[in-house]
Design an enzyme around this catalytic site. Sequence first.
Site, PDB file in Angstrom:
ATOM      1  N   LYS A  85       0.740  -1.094  -0.023  1.00  0.00           N
ATOM      2  CA  LYS A  85      -0.053  -0.084  -0.203  1.00  0.00           C
ATOM      3  C   LYS A  85       0.918   1.224   0.064  1.00  0.00           C
ATOM      4  CE  LYS A  85      -2.528   1.915   3.670  1.00  0.00           C
ATOM      5  NZ  LYS A  85      -2.291   3.247   3.684  1.00  0.00           N
ATOM      6  N   ASP A 109      -3.343   4.373  -2.294  1.00  0.00           N
ATOM      7  CA  ASP A 109      -4.342   4.650  -1.395  1.00  0.00           C
ATOM      8  C   ASP A 109      -4.313   6.304  -1.266  1.00  0.00           C
ATOM      9  OD1 ASP A 109      -5.876   5.124   1.132  1.00  0.00           O
ATOM     10  OD2 ASP A 109      -4.309   4.703   2.504  1.00  0.00           O
ATOM     11  N   LYS A 136      -7.316   8.136  -2.001  1.00  0.00           N
ATOM     12  CA  LYS A 136      -8.489   8.635  -1.441  1.00  0.00           C
ATOM     13  C   LYS A 136      -9.247   9.798  -2.417  1.00  0.00           C
ATOM     14  CE  LYS A 136      -7.885   6.850   3.367  1.00  0.00           C
ATOM     15  NZ  LYS A 136      -6.609   6.586   3.410  1.00  0.00           N
ATOM     16  N   ASP A 192     -13.582  14.773  -5.852  1.00  0.00           N
ATOM     17  CA  ASP A 192     -13.754  15.911  -6.591  1.00  0.00           C
ATOM     18  C   ASP A 192     -14.835  15.685  -7.345  1.00  0.00           C
ATOM     19  OD1 ASP A 192     -13.017  18.313  -7.860  1.00  0.00           O
ATOM     20  OD2 ASP A 192     -10.945  17.954  -7.493  1.00  0.00           O
ATOM     21  N   THR A 231     -12.267   6.732   9.771  1.00  0.00           N
ATOM     22  CA  THR A 231     -12.338   6.154  11.293  1.00  0.00           C
ATOM     23  C   THR A 231     -11.819   7.405  12.201  1.00  0.00           C
ATOM     24  OG1 THR A 231     -10.074   5.281  10.942  1.00  0.00           O
ATOM     25  CG2 THR A 231     -12.084   3.762  11.041  1.00  0.00           C
ATOM     26  N   ARG A 253       2.905  -1.177  10.740  1.00  0.00           N
ATOM     27  CA  ARG A 253       3.758  -1.651  11.695  1.00  0.00           C
ATOM     28  C   ARG A 253       4.011  -3.057  12.299  1.00  0.00           C
ATOM     29  NH1 ARG A 253       1.592   3.683  14.852  1.00  0.00           N
ATOM     30  NH2 ARG A 253      -0.441   2.952  13.596  1.00  0.00           N
TER      31      ARG A 253
END
Length: 232
Positions: free
Chosen positions: A32, A59, A61, A64, A119, A211
């Site tokens: 990603k 990624d 996002k 528009d 989130t 991580r």
Amino acid sequence: MGKDVIIACDFKEKQELMDFISGFRGLNPYLKIGMELFYAQGPEIVRELKREGFRIFLDLKLMDIPNTVKKAMASLRGLGVDMTNLHALGSSDMMKAAIEGLMGEDGKRPLLIAVTLLTSMSEEVMQKELLIPEKLDSAVMHYAENAKNSGLDGVVCSPLEAGKVHEVCGKKFLTVTPGIRFADGDKGDQVRVTTPEKAKLLGSDYIVVGRPITAAPDPVAAYKRCVAEFCD
Ligand code: C5P
């Protein structure tokens, strides 16, 4: 659709990324790439990773007006990405335009998934600041349905929501789920976390793991542990 592990490559510098992925050649993991790296390094970083054979979830996002998103998606298709995303909040028209932009002449396109609500968004902010008078959970499921009805392939969500998303949108609608930690690992800043094994039981289709792999003493071993727990 088979289950897969996506490594969140949240690095600032190209060299850091290259050092990290050097151990993964031959394993063909999904990577990603997010805004930080893409905006710092430009699209060439994606081309380079694709040339090396990695699968890429870009990624970015997008959100528009439909025409702009359609053209931006056509540019991303040109990079050969395997999966990309947008905000469902941009409307069904925007999501449909995105699919048109992504579609190749051969009728094939990368997977397109939607972010329903970030989130980081609380129900209080959604209701009082954005004036959306709904329960957060029902808004999330409604945006997932909009994404499905617009022809998208899935949503980003918590593994804890994966079952509900599949109930509402069907088993084939993909759930791409971050917030993954090993049972014996450090939670970091994630609050609601799930192990790869639990995510599998909850019905996630892809887990996004940062991580626990990137900061592990042996990242390749950590990746293999994720694959063993989630895919096998
Ligand atoms: O390091 P960690 O496993 O927490 O990384 C998770 C990745 O998934 C990060 O790239 C993070 O930005 C992303 N993500 C998330 N929660 C969301 C959406 C994306 O953690 N709701």
